[in-house]
Design a protein around this motif. Structure first.
Motif, mmCIF file in Angstrom:
data_model
loop_
_atom_site.group_PDB
_atom_site.id
_atom_site.type_symbol
_atom_site.label_atom_id
_atom_site.label_comp_id
_atom_site.label_asym_id
_atom_site.label_seq_id
_atom_site.Cartn_x
_atom_site.Cartn_y
_atom_site.Cartn_z
ATOM 1 N N ILE A 2 -12.811 -12.965 31.885
ATOM 2 C CA ILE A 2 -11.929 -11.936 31.343
ATOM 3 C C ILE A 2 -12.609 -11.320 30.134
ATOM 4 N N THR A 31 -14.304 -18.431 32.849
ATOM 5 C CA THR A 31 -13.495 -19.084 33.867
ATOM 6 C C THR A 31 -13.547 -20.597 33.679
ATOM 7 N N ASN A 32 -12.531 -21.270 34.216
ATOM 8 C CA ASN A 32 -12.462 -22.733 34.169
ATOM 9 C C ASN A 32 -12.574 -23.247 32.731
ATOM 10 N N ILE A 65 -11.157 -7.988 34.545
ATOM 11 C CA ILE A 65 -10.919 -9.308 35.117
ATOM 12 C C ILE A 65 -11.803 -9.444 36.349
ATOM 13 N N THR A 85 -3.240 -13.160 40.308
ATOM 14 C CA THR A 85 -4.219 -13.727 39.383
ATOM 15 C C THR A 85 -3.605 -14.659 38.357
ATOM 16 N N PHE A 86 -2.378 -14.373 37.916
ATOM 17 C CA PHE A 86 -1.799 -15.079 36.774
ATOM 18 C C PHE A 86 -0.547 -15.867 37.152
ATOM 19 N N VAL A 163 -5.598 -18.011 36.734
ATOM 20 C CA VAL A 163 -5.367 -18.098 35.288
ATOM 21 C C VAL A 163 -3.908 -18.459 35.031
ATOM 22 N N ILE A 165 -1.148 -18.721 32.030
ATOM 23 C CA ILE A 165 -0.851 -18.292 30.664
ATOM 24 C C ILE A 165 0.415 -19.002 30.198
ATOM 25 N N LYS A 193 -8.770 -24.275 37.099
ATOM 26 C CA LYS A 193 -7.952 -23.205 36.549
ATOM 27 C C LYS A 193 -8.445 -22.816 35.150
ATOM 28 N N THR A 194 -8.222 -21.565 34.804
ATOM 29 C CA THR A 194 -8.437 -21.075 33.446
ATOM 30 C C THR A 194 -7.086 -21.048 32.752
ATOM 31 N N LEU A 196 -4.845 -20.120 29.237
ATOM 32 C CA LEU A 196 -4.707 -19.436 27.952
ATOM 33 C C LEU A 196 -3.368 -19.841 27.374
#
Length: 229
Positions: A2, A31-32, A65, A85-86, A163, A165, A193-194, A196
């Motif tokens: 990102i 990522t990750n 992204i 994506t999220f 991702v 969040i 997974k990423t 945030l």
């Protein structure tokens, strides 16, 4: 990956109560990885997560992204990126009262038109992984705080997002439940997974599960505060 380039967010532009929530944010998120945004209330953490997650548009700047710019997408396509994506975990869980944990978990996947049975099986598998499958038929308002959090995480994972969040996910949790949440974070990171996370909880941003901590104040990034990895 990102990428944010010179992101600003202005509310009530041109009016007497104009407020600039984000000031020229430049940020790259691998990522990750597990990244925590920390800082006082009003520092811009939630706004930044919102624009990254395609829940709000920045006033100026670009967000990429995996090489795709999302800032100029029409709303229909932006919603598709957001859905695919999220996954979102909110401070107050935002579960729908009066319907079951299983129904809450499946809800974000309904627009995709997936047949009910495989969708239900996938939702039950996620609930089982989070140790809450035994509450699948209970209404969300009948759950404890920790159970509601696990249900909200299950809902965030139903579309297998790249991702996740989470906005102040431990704000209403005690030390033990915060530890349980961080175990889930570690597990998700291990699964590729990423994550945030916005949090001013030292139990979160000092955790070994976190790889990067970014401090925010007055809508600006102050840089990496610390790295635990």
């Amino acid at each position: 990956m990102i990428e944010l380039r010179q992101i600003t967010k202005v509310y009530n532009a041109g009016k007497a109560n104009e407020f600039k929530a984000l000031h020229g944010i430049d940020l790259s998120i691998a990522t990750n990885s597990v990244t925590v945004l920390t800082g006082p209330s009003g520092s811009g953490k939630t706004t930044l997560l919102s624009v990254i997650g395609c829940m709000a548009r920045p006033t100026t700047g670009r967000i990429m992204i995996d090489g795709q710019e999302t800032t100029s997408l029409p709303e229909t396509f932006m919603a598709r990126v957001r859905r695919s994506t999220f996954g979102f975990v909110f401070q107050d869980h935002n579960l729908i009262k009066g319907i079951s944990v299983l129904e809450n978990t499946m809800l974000p996947a309904y627009p995709g038109g997936e047949p009910f049975k495989p969708l239900r099986n996938r939702a039950m598998a996620i609930l089982d992984r989070l140790d809450i499958a035994h509450k699948a038929d209970r209404r969300s308002n009948e759950l404890s705080g920790g159970e509601r959090q696990r249900a909200s995480i299950a809902r965030a994972l139903i579309n297998d997002p790249a991702v996740v969040i989470a906005d102040e996910p431990t704000a209403h949790l005690d030390t033990g439940l915060t530890g349980s949440f961080l175990e889930i974070v570690s597990d998700l990171a291990a699964r590729g997974k990423t994550l945030l996370i916005a949090s001013h909880d030292p139990l979160v941003y000092q955790s070994d599960a976190v790889g990067r901590v970014l401090e925010m104040r007055d809508g600006k990034l102050l840089g990496d505060k610390q790295s635990m990895s």
